[in-house]
Design a protein around this motif. Structure first.
Motif, mmCIF file in Angstrom:
data_model
loop_
_atom_site.group_PDB
_atom_site.id
_atom_site.type_symbol
_atom_site.label_atom_id
_atom_site.label_comp_id
_atom_site.label_asym_id
_atom_site.label_seq_id
_atom_site.Cartn_x
_atom_site.Cartn_y
_atom_site.Cartn_z
ATOM 1 N N LEU A 54 -16.666 -20.749 -6.149
ATOM 2 C CA LEU A 54 -15.811 -19.980 -5.258
ATOM 3 C C LEU A 54 -16.575 -18.715 -4.869
ATOM 4 O O LEU A 54 -17.299 -18.152 -5.693
ATOM 5 N N TRP A 55 -16.403 -18.263 -3.634
ATOM 6 C CA TRP A 55 -17.143 -17.071 -3.217
ATOM 7 C C TRP A 55 -16.365 -16.289 -2.175
ATOM 8 O O TRP A 55 -15.568 -16.843 -1.433
ATOM 9 N N ASP A 56 -16.604 -14.986 -2.174
ATOM 10 C CA ASP A 56 -16.060 -14.119 -1.140
ATOM 11 C C ASP A 56 -17.113 -13.963 -0.059
ATOM 12 O O ASP A 56 -18.167 -13.357 -0.283
ATOM 13 N N ARG A 57 -16.830 -14.527 1.097
ATOM 14 C CA ARG A 57 -17.763 -14.425 2.208
ATOM 15 C C ARG A 57 -17.848 -12.984 2.700
ATOM 16 O O ARG A 57 -16.969 -12.177 2.419
ATOM 17 N N PRO A 58 -18.895 -12.616 3.443
ATOM 18 C CA PRO A 58 -18.916 -11.277 4.031
ATOM 19 C C PRO A 58 -17.632 -11.032 4.829
ATOM 20 O O PRO A 58 -17.154 -11.918 5.536
ATOM 21 N N ASN A 59 -17.077 -9.833 4.687
ATOM 22 C CA ASN A 59 -15.831 -9.424 5.341
ATOM 23 C C ASN A 59 -14.598 -10.063 4.710
ATOM 24 O O ASN A 59 -13.520 -10.048 5.303
ATOM 25 N N TYR A 137 -9.191 -12.016 15.104
ATOM 26 C CA TYR A 137 -10.304 -11.528 14.291
ATOM 27 C C TYR A 137 -11.273 -10.607 15.018
ATOM 28 O O TYR A 137 -12.016 -9.878 14.364
ATOM 29 N N ILE A 138 -11.285 -10.616 16.340
ATOM 30 C CA ILE A 138 -12.275 -9.824 17.060
ATOM 31 C C ILE A 138 -11.642 -8.693 17.861
ATOM 32 O O ILE A 138 -12.053 -7.529 17.754
ATOM 33 N N LEU A 139 -10.649 -8.988 18.671
ATOM 34 C CA LEU A 139 -10.131 -8.005 19.615
ATOM 35 C C LEU A 139 -9.585 -6.732 18.957
ATOM 36 O O LEU A 139 -9.841 -5.626 19.471
ATOM 37 N N GLY A 149 -13.782 5.009 18.316
ATOM 38 C CA GLY A 149 -15.060 5.038 17.615
ATOM 39 C C GLY A 149 -15.000 4.269 16.305
ATOM 40 O O GLY A 149 -13.955 3.727 15.921
ATOM 41 N N ILE A 150 -16.105 4.235 15.594
ATOM 42 C CA ILE A 150 -16.196 3.494 14.328
ATOM 43 C C ILE A 150 -15.153 3.941 13.307
ATOM 44 O O ILE A 150 -14.557 3.098 12.613
ATOM 45 N N PRO A 151 -14.858 5.256 13.161
ATOM 46 C CA PRO A 151 -13.831 5.649 12.177
ATOM 47 C C PRO A 151 -12.489 4.974 12.418
ATOM 48 O O PRO A 151 -11.688 4.838 11.480
ATOM 49 N N GLY A 152 -12.240 4.513 13.648
ATOM 50 C CA GLY A 152 -10.980 3.836 13.937
ATOM 51 C C GLY A 152 -10.802 2.548 13.164
ATOM 52 O O GLY A 152 -9.669 2.080 12.961
ATOM 53 N N LEU A 153 -11.910 1.944 12.703
ATOM 54 C CA LEU A 153 -11.805 0.702 11.929
ATOM 55 C C LEU A 153 -10.975 0.902 10.670
ATOM 56 O O LEU A 153 -10.263 -0.009 10.235
ATOM 57 N N LEU A 154 -11.059 2.104 10.088
ATOM 58 C CA LEU A 154 -10.328 2.364 8.848
ATOM 59 C C LEU A 154 -8.832 2.506 9.073
ATOM 60 O O LEU A 154 -8.064 2.597 8.107
ATOM 61 N N LYS A 155 -8.409 2.510 10.329
ATOM 62 C CA LYS A 155 -6.980 2.519 10.627
ATOM 63 C C LYS A 155 -6.385 1.117 10.557
ATOM 64 O O LYS A 155 -5.159 0.959 10.493
ATOM 65 N N ARG A 157 -5.469 -2.447 8.976
ATOM 66 C CA ARG A 157 -5.138 -2.941 7.639
ATOM 67 C C ARG A 157 -6.237 -3.824 7.078
ATOM 68 O O ARG A 157 -6.566 -3.744 5.888
ATOM 69 N N GLU A 158 -6.816 -4.673 7.920
ATOM 70 C CA GLU A 158 -7.841 -5.611 7.456
ATOM 71 C C GLU A 158 -8.992 -4.900 6.766
ATOM 72 O O GLU A 158 -9.432 -5.286 5.682
ATOM 73 N N TRP A 159 -9.488 -3.842 7.393
ATOM 74 C CA TRP A 159 -10.646 -3.148 6.818
ATOM 75 C C TRP A 159 -10.233 -2.208 5.692
ATOM 76 O O TRP A 159 -11.019 -1.975 4.765
ATOM 77 N N ARG A 160 -9.013 -1.672 5.738
ATOM 78 C CA ARG A 160 -8.532 -0.886 4.595
ATOM 79 C C ARG A 160 -8.466 -1.763 3.346
ATOM 80 O O ARG A 160 -8.769 -1.299 2.237
ATOM 81 N N GLU A 161 -8.075 -3.030 3.505
ATOM 82 C CA GLU A 161 -8.025 -3.939 2.362
ATOM 83 C C GLU A 161 -9.420 -4.205 1.809
ATOM 84 O O GLU A 161 -9.617 -4.321 0.599
#
Length: 289
Positions: A54-59, A137-139, A149-155, A157-161
């Protein structure tokens, strides 16, 4: 949980069992290996005498986030090849559903020396399925980076997890270049645009000739728009000698799981709860000479 570094990113994995055929089991979506429903299938295969990675893929899960390649599945195929090489575990059987089926297919196409067999189910295809992948997954990430900007990714849920499971991912995300991320996201999004001669997104049909290993395909549900029956039939035609079987779970299992997820019910199906029902068919396939 053990981990190795592949292509500059930490990849978390777990091995169950010590005997029999070595099987890599990959879930769908951007879910990690702890998604409910995956481990019961792995444990059932171990009970049949096999070893499962079993493995956790990137992302996904606790692994590092990474962004490169023609598509996200191409990146994961490259990562899996690196993981198997680093652990000296290949060649082996690749088994996966939904996005995990796509990742397994691409690994078999790009790295045939690492693969002795394929087991695939819930293969995504069709107009609805591909539009849904790009939109989900993309939009969201592309739109937030263009606006904030890039800091918006942390808003999101997916990336916060991803940060919650692996705190190092926060800095990896913040270190991304905005323009490079937009360019990559557009490339990954383009892979999900339906094109003639591509039954699987981003993969030309003629590349399936590279798959020369025994392949078991579990047909998609009769009315499953995400994993159409037609797509599994087409893939079975593209892979020489592939065996196609009916699903061991109800024809509407995916639709019922999606309904339960939308309404908050948990008394019927989670997305992958029915996968364990495929264990006997997979074990029979693995037992063949």
């Amino acid at each position: 949980m053990p981990a190795v570094t592949v292509n500059g990113g930490r990849v978390v994995y777990e091995i169950l069992g010590t005997t029999g055929t070595f099987v890599v089991l990959t879930p769908g979506g951007r879910f990690g290996m702890d998604i409910p429903g995956l481990r019961p299938l792995a444990e059932a295969l171990v009970e049949h005498g096999h070893t499962v990675l079993l493995w956790d893929r990137p992302n996904c899960g606790a692994s590092d986030v990474q962004f490169y390649g023609v598509s996200e599945s191409h990146m994961r195929a490259q990562t899996l090849a690196g993981l198997l090489t680093e652990l000296d575990l290949g060649p082996c059987v690749l088994a996966g559903g939904s996005g995990g089926a796509r990742d397994s297919l691409l690994t078999a196409i790009e790295y045939p020396e690492l693969v002795t067999g394929l087991v695939l189910w819930n293969i995504v295809g069709g107009t609805y399925g591909l539009f849904n992948l790009g939109a989900h997954y993309i939009l969201p990430s592309l739109q937030v980076v263009r606006g904030s900007g890039i800091p918006g990714l942390l808003k999101l849920r997916e990336w916060r997890e991803r940060v919650a499971e692996n705190p190092g991912n926060e800095q990896r995300l913040l270190a991304l270049d905005r323009d490079e991320f937009v360019t990559l996201s557009l490339r990954w999004l383009n892979a999900y645009v339906q094109k003639p001669g591509q039954t699987v997104p981003g993969v030309d049909d003629d590349l399936f000739d590279r798959i020369q290993v025994p392949t078991l395909i579990i047909r998609g549900g009769a009315k499953d728009l995400d994993h159409p029956r037609r797509t599994s039939l087409e893939i079975s035609c593209l892979i020489e000698g592939a065996e196609l079987i009916d699903p061991p779970w109800p024809e509407d299992a995916w639709e019922r799981a999606m309904e339960d997820r939308a309404t908050g019910r948990v008394d019927r199906f989670n997305l992958f709860d029915t996968w364990v029902l495929a264990a006997p068919a997979i074990a029979e396939f693995l037992a063949r000479p």
